[in-house]
Design an enzyme around this catalytic site. Structure first.
Site, PDB file in Angstrom:
ATOM      1  N   ALA A 136       0.861  -1.194   0.000  1.00 50.34           N
ATOM      2  CA  ALA A 136       0.000   0.000   0.000  1.00 50.34           C
ATOM      3  C   ALA A 136       0.896   1.242   0.000  1.00 50.34           C
ATOM      4  CB  ALA A 136      -0.922   0.001   1.213  1.00 50.34           C
ATOM      5  N   GLY A 346      31.584  19.243 -14.061  1.00 46.80           N
ATOM      6  CA  GLY A 346      32.258  18.268 -14.920  1.00 46.80           C
ATOM      7  C   GLY A 346      32.618  17.009 -14.149  1.00 46.80           C
ATOM      8  N   GLY A 347      33.786  16.479 -14.427  1.00 47.62           N
ATOM      9  CA  GLY A 347      34.235  15.254 -13.761  1.00 47.62           C
ATOM     10  C   GLY A 347      34.272  15.394 -12.250  1.00 47.62           C
ATOM     11  N   GLU A 370       5.967  11.236   0.211  1.00 47.03           N
ATOM     12  CA  GLU A 370       4.751  12.031   0.489  1.00 47.03           C
ATOM     13  C   GLU A 370       3.896  12.159  -0.775  1.00 47.03           C
ATOM     14  OE1 GLU A 370       4.399  15.105   3.247  1.00 47.03           O
ATOM     15  OE2 GLU A 370       6.176  14.526   4.365  1.00 47.03           O
TER      16      GLU A 370
END
Length: 385
Positions: A136, A346-347, A370
């Protein structure tokens, strides 16, 4: 036309601005230094909890009648936003304390409020919210946790999943089925204490982000609690849960904005320092356009969230739409802004030596919990203003 400084529409009050300054200073001094370590080790940010409690910022929403600060919804948003700017995990302390306790504030008896809000306000206990179950999630009304009446007690049995700060929080608002024939109108809400016999917790989930905030299953095995611990009347639990989310989705929007702001601030500083082709990359139009878009979308998300917070405080008729819109737009924006921040570095952005990869990982959950952003769009469509 001459400018007037006293035109106070569309801006937070001076008190809100002062609150932001003080929370930012505290967050940078006491929370930011531990953020990377908390993420790396996947440990609860105890330093953040201690600092927030010491400054009465851990649960600012608790009304002053119960020993709380009595902060309004916008002030609560600002606290969460400023903590999230340095550490997403730590911002779940004030956010989840509100989520867990708001059902008691909205629907609880005076006795319940006096019993459970005082320790929360003092910082002696945290409060979590237990709605979701293994089967659920988006369909919360399909829950299977049962509560059966036994004289002056209720006996709870079931499993709750994805419970934020589970195991650390003392109190839990638990939704359980009291009349299986009535679907959502057969669900009631209860306060469960961690120390109640039959309460236990699963192993912490191994997550992509918000690693400092434990997410665990809560097991209820013949948990026997006094009937006085029901929140509101029997069968009203689901309505209380949904009403709670109208207000607290705005705190997730605040978390998203804070994370995005932290990433934008870091990226702004980086592009001014990083040189390529003989000049700072901030001088390149491609980079400038990215930063402009990030700032523009972030400011749009913030304005929508603050407008939603004002509606939360007034409990306006269009709160449901605004709460869903703020959460959805702010979290989508946060994912985009943090991803762009990684790109701008970047890297380096892809390594843990820099905070933006953590912010990108932390931002992702704001699109999911939520109520997923797909569910938010359903909520918005059903509540168009």
């Amino acid at each position: 036309m001459a400018g007037s400084k006293d035109f106070d529409l569309y801006r937070p009050s001076e008190e809100h601005d002062m609150l932001r300054e003080s929370v930012r200073a505290l967050a940078e001094a006491k929370i930011a230094p531990f953020a990377a370590e908390v993420d790396e080790e996947g440990r609860f940010p105890q330093e953040a909890l201690d600092a927030l409690v010491a400054n009465d910022l851990h649960a600012v929403h608790v009304p002053d009648g119960y020993g709380g600060a009595g902060a309004d919804a916008l002030a609560t948003v600002i606290v969460i936003e400023e903590v999230a700017r340095v550490c997403g995990s730590s911002s779940l302390i004030p956010a989840v304390n509100k989520l867990g306790s708001l059902p008691v504030i909205l629907s609880g008896s005076e006795e319940l409020k006096a019993t459970f809000l005082g320790p929360l306000a003092k910082g002696d206990a945290m409060f979590s919210y237990a709605l979701s179950e293994p089967d659920a999630g988006s369909d919360a009304a399909g829950m299977k946790t049962r509560a059966v009446r036994d004289g002056d007690f209720w006996v709870l049995n079931g499993v709750k999943r994805w419970i934020t700060n589970a195991g650390v929080s003392q109190y839990y608002t638990v939704m359980a089925v009291t009349d299986p024939d009535k679907r959502s109108k057969g669900i009631s809400a209860f306060v469960v204490d961690k120390d109640d016999a039959g309460v236990s917790f699963g192993a912490p989930e191994k997550k992509l982000g918000i690693k400092g905030s434990p997410t665990r299953e809560v097991y209820l095995d013949n948990v026997r609690i006094p009937a006085s611990r029901m929140i509101g009347a029997e069968g009203t639990g689901f309505a209380t849960a949904m009403k709670t989310l109208d207000h607290t989705r705005i705190t997730i929007a605040a978390q998203a904005i804070g994370i995005a702001q932290g990433a934008l601030d870091y990226a702004k500083g980086y592009v001014k320092e990083r040189k390529q082709f003989g000049k700072p990359i901030a001088d390149f139009q491609g980079v400038q356009f990215m930063l402009a878009d990030m700032a523009m979308k972030l400011e749009a998300a913030r304005q929508l969230t603050y407008a939603a917070a004002a509606r939360s405080e007034r409990v306006d008729g269009d709160l449901t739409f605004f709460g869903a819109a703020a959460k959805c737009f702010a979290s989508d924006t946060a994912m985009e802004v943090t991803t762009d921040a990684v790109q701008l570095l970047g890297g380096y952005g892809y390594t843990r030596d820099y905070p933006v990869e953590r912010m990108m990982r932390d931002a992702k959950i704001t699109q999911i919990y939520e109520g997923t952003n797909q569910v938010q769009r359903i909520v918005m469509a059903r509540n168009l203003p």
